[in-house]
Design a protein around this motif. Structure first.
Motif, short mmCIF file in Angstrom:
data_model
loop_
_atom_site.label_atom_id
_atom_site.label_comp_id
_atom_site.label_asym_id
_atom_site.label_seq_id
_atom_site.Cartn_x
_atom_site.Cartn_y
_atom_site.Cartn_z
N PRO A 374 0.84 -1.21 0.00
CA PRO A 374 0.00 0.00 0.00
C PRO A 374 0.87 1.26 0.00
CG PRO A 374 0.01 -1.05 2.17
CD PRO A 374 0.68 -2.00 1.24
N ASP A 375 0.37 2.34 -0.59
CA ASP A 375 1.19 3.56 -0.69
C ASP A 375 1.43 4.17 0.69
OD1 ASP A 375 1.19 3.49 -3.56
OD2 ASP A 375 -0.92 4.11 -3.45
N TYR A 376 0.40 4.16 1.53
CA TYR A 376 0.51 4.76 2.87
C TYR A 376 -0.02 3.78 3.92
CZ TYR A 376 1.57 9.16 0.60
OH TYR A 376 2.16 10.13 -0.16
N THR A 377 0.64 3.76 5.08
CA THR A 377 0.25 2.83 6.14
C THR A 377 0.16 3.55 7.47
OG1 THR A 377 1.28 0.99 4.97
CG2 THR A 377 0.90 0.69 7.32
N LEU A 378 -1.01 3.49 8.04
CA LEU A 378 -1.26 4.15 9.33
C LEU A 378 -0.70 3.30 10.46
CD1 LEU A 378 -2.71 6.48 10.81
CD2 LEU A 378 -4.79 5.07 10.79
N LEU A 379 0.19 3.91 11.25
CA LEU A 379 0.82 3.19 12.36
C LEU A 379 -0.13 3.17 13.56
CD1 LEU A 379 4.53 4.38 12.64
CD2 LEU A 379 3.73 2.02 12.50
N LEU A 380 -0.78 2.06 13.76
CA LEU A 380 -1.70 1.94 14.88
C LEU A 380 -0.97 1.44 16.13
CD1 LEU A 380 -4.60 0.53 12.73
CD2 LEU A 380 -4.54 2.79 13.81
N ALA A 381 0.27 0.97 15.93
CA ALA A 381 1.14 0.60 17.06
C ALA A 381 2.26 1.64 17.12
CB ALA A 381 1.70 -0.80 16.88
N TRP A 382 1.89 2.92 17.22
CA TRP A 382 2.88 4.00 17.16
C TRP A 382 3.88 3.91 18.31
CZ3 TRP A 382 2.27 6.26 21.73
CH2 TRP A 382 0.98 6.33 22.29
N ASN A 383 3.51 3.22 19.39
CA ASN A 383 4.46 3.04 20.50
C ASN A 383 5.68 2.20 20.07
OD1 ASN A 383 2.25 1.17 20.35
ND2 ASN A 383 2.88 0.22 22.26
N TYR A 384 5.55 1.46 18.97
CA TYR A 384 6.69 0.72 18.44
C TYR A 384 7.13 1.28 17.09
CZ TYR A 384 5.57 -2.75 22.01
OH TYR A 384 5.33 -3.38 23.20
N ALA A 385 6.87 2.56 16.85
CA ALA A 385 7.14 3.14 15.53
C ALA A 385 8.56 2.83 15.04
CB ALA A 385 6.93 4.66 15.57
N ASP A 386 9.56 3.07 15.89
CA ASP A 386 10.95 2.85 15.45
C ASP A 386 11.20 1.40 15.07
OD1 ASP A 386 11.34 5.48 15.95
OD2 ASP A 386 12.43 5.19 17.85
N ALA A 387 10.75 0.50 15.93
CA ALA A 387 10.97 -0.94 15.68
C ALA A 387 10.27 -1.37 14.39
CB ALA A 387 10.45 -1.76 16.85
N ILE A 388 9.08 -0.86 14.16
CA ILE A 388 8.31 -1.28 12.97
C ILE A 388 8.93 -0.71 11.69
CG2 ILE A 388 6.08 -1.04 11.80
CD1 ILE A 388 4.82 -1.20 14.68
N VAL A 389 9.32 0.56 11.74
CA VAL A 389 9.93 1.16 10.56
C VAL A 389 11.24 0.45 10.21
CG1 VAL A 389 10.94 3.28 9.61
CG2 VAL A 389 8.80 3.40 10.90
N ARG A 390 11.99 0.05 11.24
CA ARG A 390 13.23 -0.70 11.00
C ARG A 390 12.92 -2.08 10.42
NH1 ARG A 390 15.26 -1.43 16.07
NH2 ARG A 390 14.64 0.61 16.83
N ARG A 391 11.93 -2.74 11.05
CA ARG A 391 11.57 -4.10 10.63
C ARG A 391 11.05 -4.11 9.19
NH1 ARG A 391 9.40 -8.78 13.03
NH2 ARG A 391 7.72 -9.69 11.81
N ARG A 392 10.33 -3.07 8.80
CA ARG A 392 9.74 -3.02 7.47
C ARG A 392 10.45 -1.99 6.59
NH1 ARG A 392 7.96 -7.68 7.79
NH2 ARG A 392 9.71 -7.51 6.40
N ALA A 393 11.78 -1.97 6.71
CA ALA A 393 12.61 -1.12 5.86
C ALA A 393 12.40 -1.49 4.40
CB ALA A 393 14.08 -1.26 6.26
N ASP A 394 12.05 -2.76 4.14
CA ASP A 394 11.79 -3.22 2.77
C ASP A 394 10.61 -2.46 2.15
OD1 ASP A 394 10.13 -4.42 4.63
OD2 ASP A 394 10.36 -6.47 3.86
N TYR A 395 9.56 -2.31 2.96
CA TYR A 395 8.36 -1.59 2.50
C TYR A 395 8.70 -0.13 2.18
CZ TYR A 395 4.01 1.08 3.20
OH TYR A 395 2.98 1.97 3.10
N VAL A 396 9.49 0.48 3.04
CA VAL A 396 9.86 1.89 2.86
C VAL A 396 10.79 2.04 1.65
CG1 VAL A 396 10.96 3.89 3.96
CG2 VAL A 396 9.57 2.33 5.33
N ALA A 397 11.70 1.09 1.49
CA ALA A 397 12.66 1.16 0.38
C ALA A 397 11.94 1.11 -0.97
CB ALA A 397 13.67 0.01 0.47
#
Ligand code: TYD
Ligand code: ZN
Length: 412
Positions: A374-397
């Motif tokens: 998906p083009d945009y993803t709403l972080l509903l677990a924002w308390n783990y924002a850093d961990a999730i963005v790191r874990r899904r670096a593939d999605y961001v890339a």
């Protein structure tokens, strides 16, 4: 005949018994935030989700209490499922053993979940015993050799434990006090169970962080109380205890860890009074801070809706990440359903295949999320924002973007 309503209306403050309770925030009628539903089932029950504040002691609390048997007996929340939590509890065990409860001593934990703290305590030679109402979590702990009594903690249970095992060097309750209706009974239990110079350690989400960062989504029916140091200190003092140490923690959107002992047993750190004074200066004990907060919550909803509507109108695909309880408050309050957010990715197998309560958005495995990109993803677990963005670096890339929903929705 319909079943009797499984809730009661709060008429007196659970800390000071005061009857002057002022409304501060109305989030509407929402289903229970952890009650993910199977596709095809009937509409889920809704309960008023409203914050009130005790004009006498300042405790912020929910206006109703849903029957705890309904909320906690089949509680799917697994603490050990979150790697950041494992580290957190290991550090807590280290501190407890180092300062208060050396190897060989007896430590009781209230709300021990699947044994996430019992494990590092036992590994350090502590005789640790858990009390946990959720059957499934207690069973997981016991199967792993982490002794757990499957019940709600109460003064009665505390008396039985004390008779059978003696008094505890430390009693621990992390993320539990906010869930407890009868706090005074827990204090009586603590008095029965704790050694003369024993220590009670509790972690609770901090009201100041909730207000500052507009974390209104952490309001849901499981969370009965929203603590600041002031009302908490009063709760302990009324039961013969004294807060002697308070620390702020980054966990769960901002929490405090408080240490209490019997009155006069230990020197009281200067930070305790300093934090109470800071809370007073921040206006936590008058109505204006809460009016401002309610306005910020309203603006936060407007900003999120505007952003999502705009992205959708441009033809972008939208998803969510983290099928969280707080996400369900947010989605229900902001009226966001599958017409805006097609699905929510979550790593928890038990949640996959279910729908969000009230808004009926499908919860899917990460594989689906990565396939669909998906083009945009709403972080509903924002308390783990850093961990999730790191874990899904593939999605961001690949060009995917996360949206952080609070205090004001922002593409990160
Ligand atoms: P949690 O932070 O416990 O929120 P709440 O108390 O509001 O339910 O929930 C975390 C959720 O996020 C849980 O369902 C697991 C999920 N999650 C992932 O799917 N991937 C991740 O990388 C992380 C850190 C969490
Ligand atoms: Zn009160």
């Amino acid at each position: 005949m319909s079943a009797p309503p499984a809730f009661r209306v709060v008429e007196r403050c659970r800390v000071c018994a005061g009857g002057s309770l002022e409304p501060i925030l109305d989030l509407g009628a929402t289903p229970l935030a952890n009650a993910f539903v199977r596709p095809g089932t009937a509409t889920e029950d809704r309960y008023a989700l409203e914050l009130i504040r005790c004009a006498t002691c300042g405790l912020v609390q929910l206006s109703i209490v849903v029957d705890p048997e309904v909320m906690f007996r089949s509680y799917a929340y697994s603490s050990s499922a979150s790697p950041p939590l494992l580290e957190h509890f290991d550090a807590l065990a280290e501190d407890l053993v180092g300062r208060f409860a050396p190897a060989g001593s007896f430590v009781a934990e209230i709300g021990s979940n699947d044994g996430v703290l019992l494990r590092p305590l036992v590994a350090r030679g502590v005789r640790a015993l858990g009390v946990e109402p959720a059957g499934e979590q207690a069973a997981i702990a016991n199967a792993a050799g982490l002794e757990t009594v499957n019940t709600f903690f109460s003064s009665g249970v505390a008396g039985e434990l004390e008779s059978a095992r003696g008094r505890a060097r430390a009693v621990v309750a992390t993320n539990v006090l906010a869930h407890v209706d009868d706090l005074r009974d827990v204090m009586i239990g603590l008095d029965r169970l704790l050694d003369r110079d024993g220590v009670f350690v509790a972690e609770v989400p901090y009201l100041v962080d909730l207000l500052d960062h507009v974390e209104y989504d952490t309001v849901y029916h499981e969370h009965l109380s929203y603590f600041a140091v002031g009302p908490l200190r009063r709760l302990f003092a009324d039961a013969g205890f004294e807060l002697f140490e308070v620390r702020r923690l980054p966990i769960h959107g901002g929490s405090i860890r408080v240490h209490a002992g019997r009155k006069g047993a230990r020197p009281v750190g200067a930070e305790v009074e300093a934090m109470v004074e800071a809370e007073e200066r921040a206006g936590l004990h008058d109505a204006s801070a809460y009016r401002r907060f309610a306005e910020r919550v309203f603006r936060s909803r407007e900003a999120l809706r505007e952003l999502l509507d705009r992205l959708k109108a441009k033809g972008h695909g939208l998803a969510g990440y983290g099928a969280t309880a707080k996400g369900n408050t947010l989605l229900n309050y902001c009226r966001i359903g599958p017409e805006l957010i097609e699905f929510i990715a979550d790593t928890t197998p038990q949640k996959q295949g279910l729908l969000t309560p009230g808004t009926r958005i499908p919860v899917v495995a990460e594989a689906r999320f990565l396939e669909q990109q998906p083009d945009y993803t709403l972080l509903l677990a924002w308390n783990y924002a850093d961990a999730i963005v790191r874990r899904r670096a593939d999605y961001v890339a690949r060009g995917g973007r996360f949206i952080h929903p609070i205090p004001l929705a922002k593409v990160i």
